[in-house]
Motif scaffolding. Structure first.
Motif, PDB file in Angstrom:
ATOM      1  N   UNK A   1       6.370   4.512   1.243  1.00 41.19           N
ATOM      2  CA  UNK A   1       6.134   5.927   1.481  1.00 41.19           C
ATOM      3  C   UNK A   1       6.720   6.782   0.362  1.00 41.19           C
ATOM      4  N   UNK A   2       5.904   7.732  -0.127  1.00 36.81           N
ATOM      5  CA  UNK A   2       6.350   8.675  -1.152  1.00 36.81           C
ATOM      6  C   UNK A   2       6.056  10.091  -0.648  1.00 36.81           C
ATOM      7  N   UNK A   3       6.703  11.116  -1.205  1.00 38.24           N
ATOM      8  CA  UNK A   3       6.430  12.494  -0.769  1.00 38.24           C
ATOM      9  C   UNK A   3       4.978  12.889  -1.037  1.00 38.24           C
ATOM     10  N   UNK A   4       4.379  13.576  -0.089  1.00 33.13           N
ATOM     11  CA  UNK A   4       2.996  14.039  -0.264  1.00 33.13           C
ATOM     12  C   UNK A   4       2.944  15.105  -1.352  1.00 33.13           C
TER      13      UNK A   4
ATOM     14  N   UNK B   1      -0.862  17.306   9.932  1.00 30.89           N
ATOM     15  CA  UNK B   1       0.354  17.924   9.416  1.00 30.89           C
ATOM     16  C   UNK B   1       0.296  19.434   9.390  1.00 30.89           C
ATOM     17  N   UNK B   2      -0.884  20.008   9.658  1.00 30.29           N
ATOM     18  CA  UNK B   2      -1.017  21.461   9.669  1.00 30.29           C
ATOM     19  C   UNK B   2      -1.895  21.970   8.545  1.00 30.29           C
ATOM     20  N   UNK B   3      -2.897  21.189   8.165  1.00 30.78           N
ATOM     21  CA  UNK B   3      -3.800  21.525   7.058  1.00 30.78           C
ATOM     22  C   UNK B   3      -2.972  21.751   5.790  1.00 30.78           C
TER      23      UNK B   3
ATOM     24  N   UNK C   1       0.866  -1.177   0.000  1.00 27.19           N
ATOM     25  CA  UNK C   1       0.000   0.000   0.000  1.00 27.19           C
ATOM     26  C   UNK C   1       0.906   1.231   0.000  1.00 27.19           C
ATOM     27  N   UNK C   2       0.665   2.134  -0.937  1.00 28.53           N
ATOM     28  CA  UNK C   2       1.448   3.362  -1.028  1.00 28.53           C
ATOM     29  C   UNK C   2       0.829   4.412  -0.122  1.00 28.53           C
ATOM     30  N   UNK C   3       1.658   5.052   0.689  1.00 29.19           N
ATOM     31  CA  UNK C   3       1.223   6.102   1.618  1.00 29.19           C
ATOM     32  C   UNK C   3       2.112   7.322   1.410  1.00 29.19           C
ATOM     33  N   UNK C   4       1.759   8.425   2.072  1.00 25.32           N
ATOM     34  CA  UNK C   4       2.480   9.679   1.858  1.00 25.32           C
ATOM     35  C   UNK C   4       3.256  10.101   3.099  1.00 25.32           C
ATOM     36  N   UNK C   5       4.371  10.761   2.880  1.00 29.67           N
ATOM     37  CA  UNK C   5       5.127  11.346   3.990  1.00 29.67           C
ATOM     38  C   UNK C   5       4.269  12.404   4.681  1.00 29.67           C
ATOM     39  N   UNK C   6       4.513  12.587   5.964  1.00 28.27           N
ATOM     40  CA  UNK C   6       3.743  13.566   6.728  1.00 28.27           C
ATOM     41  C   UNK C   6       2.345  13.114   7.063  1.00 28.27           C
ATOM     42  N   UNK C   7       2.036  11.833   6.805  1.00 28.11           N
ATOM     43  CA  UNK C   7       0.677  11.346   7.007  1.00 28.11           C
ATOM     44  C   UNK C   7       0.326  11.230   8.483  1.00 28.11           C
ATOM     45  N   UNK C   8      -0.980  11.255   8.745  1.00 26.84           N
ATOM     46  CA  UNK C   8      -1.500  10.884  10.055  1.00 26.84           C
ATOM     47  C   UNK C   8      -2.801  10.131   9.827  1.00 26.84           C
ATOM     48  N   UNK C   9      -2.781   8.842  10.099  1.00 30.65           N
ATOM     49  CA  UNK C   9      -3.967   8.004   9.920  1.00 30.65           C
ATOM     50  C   UNK C   9      -4.411   7.363  11.230  1.00 30.65           C
ATOM     51  N   UNK C  10      -3.748   7.666  12.339  1.00 27.93           N
ATOM     52  CA  UNK C  10      -4.092   7.053  13.607  1.00 27.93           C
ATOM     53  C   UNK C  10      -2.848   6.612  14.346  1.00 27.93           C
TER      54      UNK C  10
ATOM     55  N   UNK D   1       4.020   3.204   9.441  1.00 32.81           N
ATOM     56  CA  UNK D   1       4.308   3.930   8.207  1.00 32.81           C
ATOM     57  C   UNK D   1       4.175   5.448   8.400  1.00 32.81           C
ATOM     58  N   UNK D   2       4.299   5.890   9.646  1.00 32.05           N
ATOM     59  CA  UNK D   2       4.381   7.316   9.954  1.00 32.05           C
ATOM     60  C   UNK D   2       5.843   7.745   9.983  1.00 32.05           C
ATOM     61  N   UNK D   3       6.096   9.010   9.618  1.00 27.16           N
ATOM     62  CA  UNK D   3       7.459   9.533   9.771  1.00 27.16           C
ATOM     63  C   UNK D   3       7.545  10.548  10.900  1.00 27.16           C
ATOM     64  N   UNK D   4       6.531  10.550  11.768  1.00 30.13           N
ATOM     65  CA  UNK D   4       6.541  11.395  12.958  1.00 30.13           C
ATOM     66  C   UNK D   4       7.220  10.610  14.081  1.00 30.13           C
ATOM     67  N   UNK D   5       8.389  11.052  14.543  1.00 30.21           N
ATOM     68  CA  UNK D   5       9.105  10.284  15.564  1.00 30.21           C
ATOM     69  C   UNK D   5       8.316  10.124  16.860  1.00 30.21           C
TER      70      UNK D   5
END
Length: 410
Positions: free
Chosen positions: A179-182, A208-210, A143-152, A160-164
């Motif tokens: 993961x690919x760039x948003x 991510x800040x809208x 499944x392809x997801x995006x950097x900076x994501x928040x899904x839970x 697959x989050x890049x938030x430490x």
């Protein structure tokens, strides 16, 4: 619109806050306010101080606090039946699923409770579809997801989050995510392989800040997924259900995903309600025993959720979000260069980047609280604004005036 304080006859807000902090796990860093009751766009703490709510429970309260239509739906259902489990069918189930499916233009609805549950459900469904329909080799689905994501914040999702803060210390993580760039359509195209089951994207990244992707991004994802036989799963948990001035954020590009992932506002701020909505060709891959939830689709949730869908079906709240969003954008953009570096708005939703010289996002929110306004910081110097869609133009203007005063240093 000014704060009103009465003499408390019980524990103060400060005392209750300290007692709560002493006995709860510190997985949140709340502002030191203890709310006792709320209505519309206003909350009142135990000391009698009123606050304008510009967070709306992370968009779970799109229709404000204690909306009479939603409270009535919940109250009437409370005295009838609140839980049967999915071992049986209750009288609210068909109406809710039909109404939500019609709102989305899809065949089937799979009700769950929380947003994270809905995302986990979408992941399972996408993988199952990949194996049974697309023909991906066993255990190879991606499944392809995006950097900076928040899904839970379940272990699968933070993997697959890049938030430490969300990720560190919780491994090992499940494989199968790329993961690919948003906002980078070419990166999605390059990442798709014969093993790709789905692209899971937030049409706007709320946490991510809208963060709003470039024009054409969602249309491009839709075209790629159709061409390459991949599911497009749109996480509309925060962005959907009226927040952006449309029913769904995908509507801004006239895009219909294969899977809608919904939550937050679907429960009207009364009960947790989430859902995965898709056509039979997608959700039909599930069979009894393969997925479930004791509380998912319970009678109380369905009664409230049906009332929410009925309210959205009129288009009134979407139009109101679009109209008030223009007012909010104008006021916020006037702050750029005066304590604000940049703003991003879509409907009645905004990310505001505070000049670090003014302070952190947390410090700005604390200053706003002192002025009777509640908001939430995210990622350092950014604050997120998501007023209830029922807020008056007068109250919204007053709240934004308080922000302007704070960032100016008044």
């Amino acid at each position: 619109m000014t704060a009103t304080i009465t003499t408390p006859q019980h524990e103060s807000s400060t005392e209750l806050f300290q007692r709560a902090e002493a006995r709860t796990a510190h997985n949140y860093h709340p502002l030191p306010v203890v709310v006792e009751h709320a209505a519309g766009a206003w909350m009142t703490d135990v000391d009698g101080t009123r606050f304008l709510d510009l967070l709306s429970g992370y968009s779970a309260l799109n229709f404000g606090h204690s909306h009479p239509t939603l409270v009535r739906a919940a109250t009437e259902q409370l005295g009838r039946v609140t839980l049967t489990s999915r071992a049986f069918v209750h009288d609210q189930f068909a109406d809710f699923c039909t109404a939500l499916g019609d709102l989305c233009g899809k065949d089937l609805v799979l009700p769950m409770n929380t947003g994270a549950e809905a995302v986990e459900t979408a992941i399972k469904v996408a993988r199952k579809w990949g194996y049974e329909v697309k023909g991906i080799a066993p255990d190879q689905a991606e499944i392809i997801v995006a950097s900076g994501n928040f899904h839970g914040r379940t272990t699968t999702i933070v993997g697959f989050s890049d938030d430490p803060d969300a990720r560190d210390g919780f491994g090992p993580f499940a494989p199968g995510f790329v993961t690919v760039p948003y906002g980078d359509l070419a990166a999605i195209e390059a990442a798709i392989t014969e093993n790709t089951a789905a692209v899971l994207i937030e049409p706007i990244q709320g946490e991510g800040g809208v963060v709003i992707p470039p024009d054409g991004y969602l249309r491009g994802i839709r075209a790629l997924c159709t061409e390459r036989d991949v599911l497009f799963a749109a996480d509309e948990i925060q962005a959907g259900l009226g927040r952006t001035g449309k029913t769904f954020a995908c509507d801004h590009e006239d895009v219909v995903p294969d899977i809608y992932v919904l939550g937050k506002a679907l429960g009207g701020g009364i009960v947790p309600v989430s859902a995965v909505v898709a056509d039979r060709s997608v959700l039909g891959v599930l069979r009894p025993g393969q997925h479930g939830s004791t509380f998912g689709g319970n009678p109380l949730a369905c009664a409230v959720g049906r009332a929410v869908v009925d309210m959205l079906a009129t288009g009134e709240h979407q139009d109101r979000a679009a109209e008030l969003g223009v007012l909010m954008t104008e006021q916020l953009e006037a702050m750029i260069g005066h304590g604000v570096l940049a703003v991003r708005t879509r409907g009645l939703w905004a990310g505001v980047d505070i000049d670090p010289a003014v302070g952190t996002g947390r410090e700005v929110c604390e200053a706003l609280m002192a002025r009777g306004v509640l908001a939430k910081d995210t990622h350092g110097s950014t604050i997120r604004l998501a007023p209830p869609l029922v807020i008056s133009a007068e109250d919204l203007t007053w709240g934004l005036d308080q922000l302007a005063a704070v960032v100016r240093g008044d």
